[in-house]
Design a protein around this motif. Structure first.
Motif, PDB file in Angstrom:
ATOM      1  N   ALA A  17       0.825  -1.215   0.000  1.00  0.00           N
ATOM      2  CA  ALA A  17       0.000   0.000   0.000  1.00  0.00           C
ATOM      3  C   ALA A  17       0.861   1.268   0.000  1.00  0.00           C
ATOM      4  N   ASN A  18       1.896   1.332   0.858  1.00  0.00           N
ATOM      5  CA  ASN A  18       2.766   2.506   0.912  1.00  0.00           C
ATOM      6  C   ASN A  18       3.517   2.721  -0.400  1.00  0.00           C
ATOM      7  N   ARG A  19       4.008   1.656  -0.980  1.00  0.00           N
ATOM      8  CA  ARG A  19       4.751   1.769  -2.235  1.00  0.00           C
ATOM      9  C   ARG A  19       3.856   2.269  -3.361  1.00  0.00           C
ATOM     10  N   ILE A  33      10.396  15.341  -7.393  1.00  0.00           N
ATOM     11  CA  ILE A  33       9.913  15.564  -6.024  1.00  0.00           C
ATOM     12  C   ILE A  33      10.984  15.201  -5.009  1.00  0.00           C
ATOM     13  N   SER A  34      11.142  16.062  -4.011  1.00  0.00           N
ATOM     14  CA  SER A  34      12.085  15.803  -2.915  1.00  0.00           C
ATOM     15  C   SER A  34      11.372  15.022  -1.804  1.00  0.00           C
ATOM     16  N   LEU A  35      12.162  14.518  -0.871  1.00  0.00           N
ATOM     17  CA  LEU A  35      11.603  13.810   0.283  1.00  0.00           C
ATOM     18  C   LEU A  35      10.657  14.719   1.061  1.00  0.00           C
ATOM     19  N   ARG A  52      12.475   4.990   3.026  1.00  0.00           N
ATOM     20  CA  ARG A  52      12.763   3.583   2.707  1.00  0.00           C
ATOM     21  C   ARG A  52      12.160   3.202   1.352  1.00  0.00           C
ATOM     22  N   THR A  53      10.969   3.680   1.085  1.00  0.00           N
ATOM     23  CA  THR A  53      10.314   3.384  -0.191  1.00  0.00           C
ATOM     24  C   THR A  53      11.085   4.011  -1.344  1.00  0.00           C
TER      25      THR A  53
END
Length: 138
Positions: A17-19, A33-35, A52-53
């Motif tokens: 889901a996060n990925r 896009i930056s972190l 981490r992603t």
């Protein structure tokens, strides 16, 4: 299977889901896009999960990174396997508004490297003043 899951599966990354959320945000962006920008886009996801992603995406060639005025920014690779020169297009950085835009219609020139050298990334940044900032100066 949605577009994000298809891209991740093609690159050998399990579509959690996060990925999927991070990839969806990168695909929707009109610029690298930056972190910290990703944190603003996904306020419910913690910074370490986003980092981490993004790191996993870099390792598996889902994304590539560019150095933008000392800040690392991320973009999706569109090649099937590894990022190639067509993914690593030039960028324009406005020195007034600090916006960075992709110059997809321009190509980075192929450089013949000495024998034994392997290209890992290319950072081709043009700096100047964008059209919006230039029109405000007139």
């Amino acid at each position: 299977m949605n577009r994000e899951e298809e891209i991740l599966s093609q690159k050998g990354v399990k579509p959690t889901a996060n990925r999927v959320l991070v990839l969806r945000s990168l695909l929707a962006a009109e610029h690298p896009i930056s972190l910290s920008e990703m944190e603003d886009i996904l306020p419910t996801m913690d910074k370490s999960s986003i980092f981490r992603t993004l790191s996993l995406f870099l390792e598996n060639h889902v994304t590539h990174k560019i150095d933008d005025e000392g800040t690392t920014k991320y973009e999706v690779c569109h090649s099937e396997k590894e990022c190639d020169l067509s993914d690593m297009h030039p960028h324009f950085h406005c020195e007034i508004c600090h916006q960075t835009i992709c110059l997809h219609e321009s190509q980075i020139p192929a450089i013949k490297l000495p024998n034994g050298y392997l290209m890992e990334s290319v950072n081709y940044m043009i700096k100047g003043i964008c059209d919006k900032c230039a029109s405000k100066r007139s």
